[in-house]
Design a protein around this motif. Sequence first.
Motif, PDB file in Angstrom:
ATOM      1  N   GLN A  90      39.556 -18.417  45.363  1.00  0.00           N
ATOM      2  CA  GLN A  90      39.794 -18.735  46.769  1.00  0.00           C
ATOM      3  C   GLN A  90      38.575 -19.399  47.399  1.00  0.00           C
ATOM      4  O   GLN A  90      38.706 -20.301  48.241  1.00  0.00           O
ATOM      5  CB  GLN A  90      40.169 -17.468  47.538  1.00  0.00           C
ATOM      6  CG  GLN A  90      41.514 -16.879  47.130  1.00  0.00           C
ATOM      7  CD  GLN A  90      41.862 -15.627  47.896  1.00  0.00           C
ATOM      8  OE1 GLN A  90      41.649 -15.531  49.101  1.00  0.00           O
ATOM      9  NE2 GLN A  90      42.395 -14.626  47.207  1.00  0.00           N
ATOM     10  N   ARG A  91      37.402 -18.962  46.983  1.00  0.00           N
ATOM     11  CA  ARG A  91      36.177 -19.582  47.501  1.00  0.00           C
ATOM     12  C   ARG A  91      36.020 -21.013  46.999  1.00  0.00           C
ATOM     13  O   ARG A  91      35.538 -21.881  47.726  1.00  0.00           O
ATOM     14  CB  ARG A  91      34.959 -18.738  47.107  1.00  0.00           C
ATOM     15  CG  ARG A  91      34.846 -17.406  47.834  1.00  0.00           C
ATOM     16  CD  ARG A  91      33.747 -16.556  47.235  1.00  0.00           C
ATOM     17  NE  ARG A  91      32.466 -17.234  47.299  1.00  0.00           N
ATOM     18  CZ  ARG A  91      31.458 -17.000  46.446  1.00  0.00           C
ATOM     19  NH1 ARG A  91      31.614 -16.124  45.459  1.00  0.00           N
ATOM     20  NH2 ARG A  91      30.322 -17.637  46.584  1.00  0.00           N
ATOM     21  N   ILE A  92      36.445 -21.267  45.771  1.00  0.00           N
ATOM     22  CA  ILE A  92      36.417 -22.640  45.251  1.00  0.00           C
ATOM     23  C   ILE A  92      37.333 -23.530  46.099  1.00  0.00           C
ATOM     24  O   ILE A  92      36.963 -24.635  46.489  1.00  0.00           O
ATOM     25  CB  ILE A  92      36.862 -22.675  43.773  1.00  0.00           C
ATOM     26  CG1 ILE A  92      35.843 -21.967  42.877  1.00  0.00           C
ATOM     27  CG2 ILE A  92      37.048 -24.126  43.296  1.00  0.00           C
ATOM     28  CD1 ILE A  92      36.307 -21.775  41.447  1.00  0.00           C
ATOM     29  N   ALA A  93      38.529 -23.028  46.392  1.00  0.00           N
ATOM     30  CA  ALA A  93      39.483 -23.800  47.187  1.00  0.00           C
ATOM     31  C   ALA A  93      38.935 -24.089  48.585  1.00  0.00           C
ATOM     32  O   ALA A  93      39.219 -25.149  49.160  1.00  0.00           O
ATOM     33  CB  ALA A  93      40.808 -23.038  47.296  1.00  0.00           C
ATOM     34  N   ALA A  94      38.142 -23.165  49.113  1.00  0.00           N
ATOM     35  CA  ALA A  94      37.594 -23.321  50.466  1.00  0.00           C
ATOM     36  C   ALA A  94      36.347 -24.188  50.502  1.00  0.00           C
ATOM     37  O   ALA A  94      35.828 -24.490  51.580  1.00  0.00           O
ATOM     38  CB  ALA A  94      37.292 -21.944  51.059  1.00  0.00           C
ATOM     39  N   ALA A  95      35.856 -24.585  49.330  1.00  0.00           N
ATOM     40  CA  ALA A  95      34.583 -25.323  49.258  1.00  0.00           C
ATOM     41  C   ALA A  95      34.786 -26.823  49.053  1.00  0.00           C
ATOM     42  O   ALA A  95      33.933 -27.490  48.472  1.00  0.00           O
ATOM     43  CB  ALA A  95      33.720 -24.754  48.131  1.00  0.00           C
ATOM     44  N   GLN A  96      35.891 -27.360  49.550  1.00  0.00           N
ATOM     45  CA  GLN A  96      36.162 -28.785  49.335  1.00  0.00           C
ATOM     46  C   GLN A  96      35.111 -29.687  49.964  1.00  0.00           C
ATOM     47  O   GLN A  96      34.857 -30.782  49.472  1.00  0.00           O
ATOM     48  CB  GLN A  96      37.541 -29.139  49.892  1.00  0.00           C
ATOM     49  CG  GLN A  96      38.688 -28.566  49.083  1.00  0.00           C
ATOM     50  CD  GLN A  96      40.026 -29.196  49.443  1.00  0.00           C
ATOM     51  OE1 GLN A  96      40.080 -30.243  50.070  1.00  0.00           O
ATOM     52  NE2 GLN A  96      41.112 -28.552  49.033  1.00  0.00           N
ATOM     53  N   ASP A  97      34.521 -29.228  51.045  1.00  0.00           N
ATOM     54  CA  ASP A  97      33.502 -30.049  51.712  1.00  0.00           C
ATOM     55  C   ASP A  97      32.115 -29.889  51.103  1.00  0.00           C
ATOM     56  O   ASP A  97      31.185 -30.600  51.484  1.00  0.00           O
ATOM     57  CB  ASP A  97      33.445 -29.705  53.205  1.00  0.00           C
ATOM     58  CG  ASP A  97      34.740 -30.073  53.927  1.00  0.00           C
ATOM     59  OD1 ASP A  97      35.414 -31.014  53.462  1.00  0.00           O
ATOM     60  OD2 ASP A  97      35.063 -29.420  54.935  1.00  0.00           O
ATOM     61  N   THR A  98      31.979 -28.939  50.188  1.00  0.00           N
ATOM     62  CA  THR A  98      30.697 -28.716  49.510  1.00  0.00           C
ATOM     63  C   THR A  98      30.954 -28.620  48.005  1.00  0.00           C
ATOM     64  O   THR A  98      30.983 -27.517  47.446  1.00  0.00           O
ATOM     65  CB  THR A  98      30.013 -27.425  50.019  1.00  0.00           C
ATOM     66  OG1 THR A  98      30.977 -26.341  49.987  1.00  0.00           O
ATOM     67  CG2 THR A  98      29.503 -27.588  51.437  1.00  0.00           C
ATOM     68  N   PRO A  99      31.161 -29.764  47.348  1.00  0.00           N
ATOM     69  CA  PRO A  99      31.546 -29.782  45.928  1.00  0.00           C
ATOM     70  C   PRO A  99      30.576 -29.053  45.005  1.00  0.00           C
ATOM     71  O   PRO A  99      31.007 -28.392  44.060  1.00  0.00           O
ATOM     72  CB  PRO A  99      31.593 -31.280  45.601  1.00  0.00           C
ATOM     73  CG  PRO A  99      31.823 -31.948  46.913  1.00  0.00           C
ATOM     74  CD  PRO A  99      31.098 -31.120  47.917  1.00  0.00           C
ATOM     75  N   THR A 100      29.273 -29.179  45.278  1.00  0.00           N
ATOM     76  CA  THR A 100      28.317 -28.514  44.387  1.00  0.00           C
ATOM     77  C   THR A 100      28.457 -26.994  44.480  1.00  0.00           C
ATOM     78  O   THR A 100      28.262 -26.288  43.486  1.00  0.00           O
ATOM     79  CB  THR A 100      26.875 -28.926  44.720  1.00  0.00           C
ATOM     80  OG1 THR A 100      26.606 -28.677  46.108  1.00  0.00           O
ATOM     81  CG2 THR A 100      26.650 -30.399  44.433  1.00  0.00           C
ATOM     82  N   LEU A 101      28.792 -26.488  45.669  1.00  0.00           N
ATOM     83  CA  LEU A 101      29.026 -25.048  45.822  1.00  0.00           C
ATOM     84  C   LEU A 101      30.266 -24.644  45.039  1.00  0.00           C
ATOM     85  O   LEU A 101      30.259 -23.626  44.332  1.00  0.00           O
ATOM     86  CB  LEU A 101      29.185 -24.686  47.296  1.00  0.00           C
ATOM     87  CG  LEU A 101      29.587 -23.228  47.593  1.00  0.00           C
ATOM     88  CD1 LEU A 101      28.539 -22.264  47.053  1.00  0.00           C
ATOM     89  CD2 LEU A 101      29.803 -23.019  49.094  1.00  0.00           C
ATOM     90  N   GLY A 102      31.331 -25.430  45.159  1.00  0.00           N
ATOM     91  CA  GLY A 102      32.545 -25.123  44.402  1.00  0.00           C
ATOM     92  C   GLY A 102      32.294 -25.112  42.908  1.00  0.00           C
ATOM     93  O   GLY A 102      32.801 -24.238  42.193  1.00  0.00           O
ATOM     94  N   ALA A 103      31.490 -26.055  42.426  1.00  0.00           N
ATOM     95  CA  ALA A 103      31.172 -26.116  41.002  1.00  0.00           C
ATOM     96  C   ALA A 103      30.362 -24.895  40.568  1.00  0.00           C
ATOM     97  O   ALA A 103      30.565 -24.358  39.478  1.00  0.00           O
ATOM     98  CB  ALA A 103      30.403 -27.396  40.693  1.00  0.00           C
TER      99      ALA A 103
END
Length: 216
Positions: A116-129
Amino acid sequence: MPDPKSSSLSSGEAAYAGLVDALRSGDFSPGDRLREEDVAKRLNLSRTPVREALRRLELAGIVEHRPRIGAVIRKLSQTEIVELYEMRIVLERTAARMAAQHGADAEFDALDAMNQRIAAAQDTPTLGAAINQDFHETLYLAARNRFLVASAEAINNALILLGPTTYLDPDRIRIVTEQHEALIAALRARDGDAAAKAAETHLQTSLRYRLSGGPA
């Protein structure tokens, strides 16, 4: 970046950890030259531990030494990328199957929360990765096999050489999180075959995306 000296690590370990962190975050990319002086300044360390860290990265196949140039981050060929993913698929299929058998429900809850946190991190790609890395690490730990975890660590080090994250593409994030959901559902059902299949499908999709030249 946190000051490596603030940790309990030795200077050499701190330099190594700092360099790996910088590579994973995309501060350095494949093909970049790593000058001892520049890296030491960045990490707030002397050149001696940095030299030690660079030697470790060279032994791990992440850095190569070129005459008259020095340490350079390796670039993987297309063949090497395919070979890397082939090994990831073997290991992750096994991890998913074993996690379905041995993992705790709390670990599956943690995987769901990270997804869910990955899905919410669209504006911060490096965080999602970065969260995605934690997701896959948690899956391996849920398998309850230290030798599998050790093998995965060696493969994960090589993932640094793939270059910047593909998460700059929102559609890529949507596909990743949907495939993670399928994997988590199989884990919760304790269906090892389905979990292994979901893990392989996920990595095959990732490989195709890399080879197609999707946004970096």
